[in-house]
Design an enzyme around this catalytic site. Structure first.
Site, short mmCIF file in Angstrom:
data_model
loop_
_atom_site.label_atom_id
_atom_site.label_comp_id
_atom_site.label_asym_id
_atom_site.label_seq_id
_atom_site.Cartn_x
_atom_site.Cartn_y
_atom_site.Cartn_z
CG LEU A 40 -2.01 -1.07 1.26
CD1 LEU A 40 -2.73 -1.03 2.60
CD2 LEU A 40 -3.00 -0.87 0.12
N GLY A 41 2.04 1.18 0.59
CA GLY A 41 2.93 2.33 0.66
C GLY A 41 4.28 1.92 1.20
N GLY A 43 8.47 3.71 2.21
CA GLY A 43 9.33 4.88 2.33
C GLY A 43 10.42 4.61 3.35
N GLY A 44 11.00 5.70 3.88
CA GLY A 44 12.06 5.54 4.85
C GLY A 44 11.61 4.83 6.11
CB VAL A 48 1.88 0.23 4.75
CG1 VAL A 48 0.46 -0.14 5.19
CG2 VAL A 48 2.51 1.16 5.78
CE LYS A 63 4.66 2.81 10.02
NZ LYS A 63 4.26 4.12 10.61
CG ASP A 128 -3.09 10.07 0.90
OD1 ASP A 128 -3.34 11.17 0.34
OD2 ASP A 128 -2.22 9.29 0.47
CG ASP A 168 4.14 14.21 10.12
OD1 ASP A 168 4.20 15.35 9.62
OD2 ASP A 168 4.52 13.19 9.51
#
Length: 296
Positions: A40-41, A43-44, A48, A63, A128, A168
């Site tokens: 699903l996603g 990054g650093g 996920v 995650k 999102d 955040d």
């Protein structure tokens, strides 16, 4: 925009290989209870995945969060051993009664040597807020903006009441059902325990950073949250972040914006005060006249 708390990771291929090794190494662990799904996603922070719980077919998100070099563990009531910070923060906000449906629910978790694993609810359908707004050319009607902001503010107040600073709040960390406009606050990876004293370091996204951190090198949790909500509302109704000249006019008291209701304009001015002592209190936001036509 990337969050400053996201460490620079390795290549996508390296992340995928690491994830596969984790699956192979822990055949009897938490992951074995879920059917493997697509990414699903990534990054650093890690990766996920979408997954399905084998016992009942529940759709979830898993995650795999890469541990930073200086991984922080904290102790919270009801747990004898210290927990990864992000896990602990989610447990604190999820344990509120009644449950706050505007905050993502942590269903299960497991700690590993290089990663910790979190099983999270996965509302369907959802995307999102950043992707959602691209469907509306970057803006939303004032009524829609008010509905979204009520939910995000409610979630922020619940975090504060639980002793949690999310730090955040941004479009990418808000899931939205495109049919009902129901939202959920996600990703507490930049968060911390809320404290009364000032913070002298910032974790989060630069565009939402409170101005007092730049000028004084310090900020307090709730006023910083209020500022980030102001930036979010401004971006929702105008489609861009407020620039320095716009902030100066907003703070001058002479700001006027055609097509925007008087109440919405006043709330933005209350949220985006450069002086944190002049900002509206976090708990007072939902009492503002702009929200009075919405019922909880």
């Amino acid at each position: 925009a990337p969050s400053s708390c996201d460490p620079k990771g390795s290549s996508d291929q390296g992340q995928d290989e690491t994830a596969v090794l984790i699956y192979e190494r822990h055949a009897e662990d938490i992951l074995s209870r879920y059917q493997f799904g697509r990414i699903l996603g990534e990054g650093g922070f890690g990766i996920v995945y979408e997954r399905k719980r084998l016992e009942d077919g529940l759709e979830v998100a898993v995650k795999l969060a890469r541990k930073p070099r200086k991984m922080q563990y904290i102790s919270i009531p009801g747990h004898p051993a210290p927990l990864p910070l992000e896990v602990a923060l989610l447990i604190l906000v999820n344990n509120r009664e009644p449950k706050v449906k505007q905050i993502i629910q942590l269903l299960d978790w497991q700690d590993e040597l290089d990663y910790y694993i979190m099983v999270l609810e996965r509302p369907l359908p959802c995307t999102d807020l950043r992707n959602f707004f691209s469907l509306f050319r970057g803006t939303l009607s004032e009524f829609g903006a008010r509905l979204v902001m009520w939910q995000v503010t409610h979630a922020s107040i619940a975090c504060s009441a639980s002793g949690v600073l999310h730090r955040d709040i941004k479009m990418e960390n808000i899931l939205i059902n495109p049919q009902t406009l129901e939202t959920k606050l996600i990703d507490f990876g930049c968060g911390d325990l809320l404290k009364k004293s000032a913070y002298n370091y910032f974790s989060g996204t630069r565009e939402y950073r409170p101005p007092e951190f730049k000028t004084e090198g310090r900020y307090h949790g709730n006023p910083a949250t209020v500022w980030s909500l102001g930036v979010l509302l401004f971006k929702i109704v105008f489609g861009h972040f407020p620039g320095p000249s716009e902030l100066r006019v907003i703070n001058s008291g002479a700001w006027n914006q055609p097509g925007l209701s008087h109440e919405c304009r006043l709330l933005i001015q209350c949220l985006l005060q450069l002086d944190p002592s002049r900002r509206i209190g976090l708990e007072e936001i939902l009492c503002h006249s702009w929200f009075q036509s919405l019922s909880p």
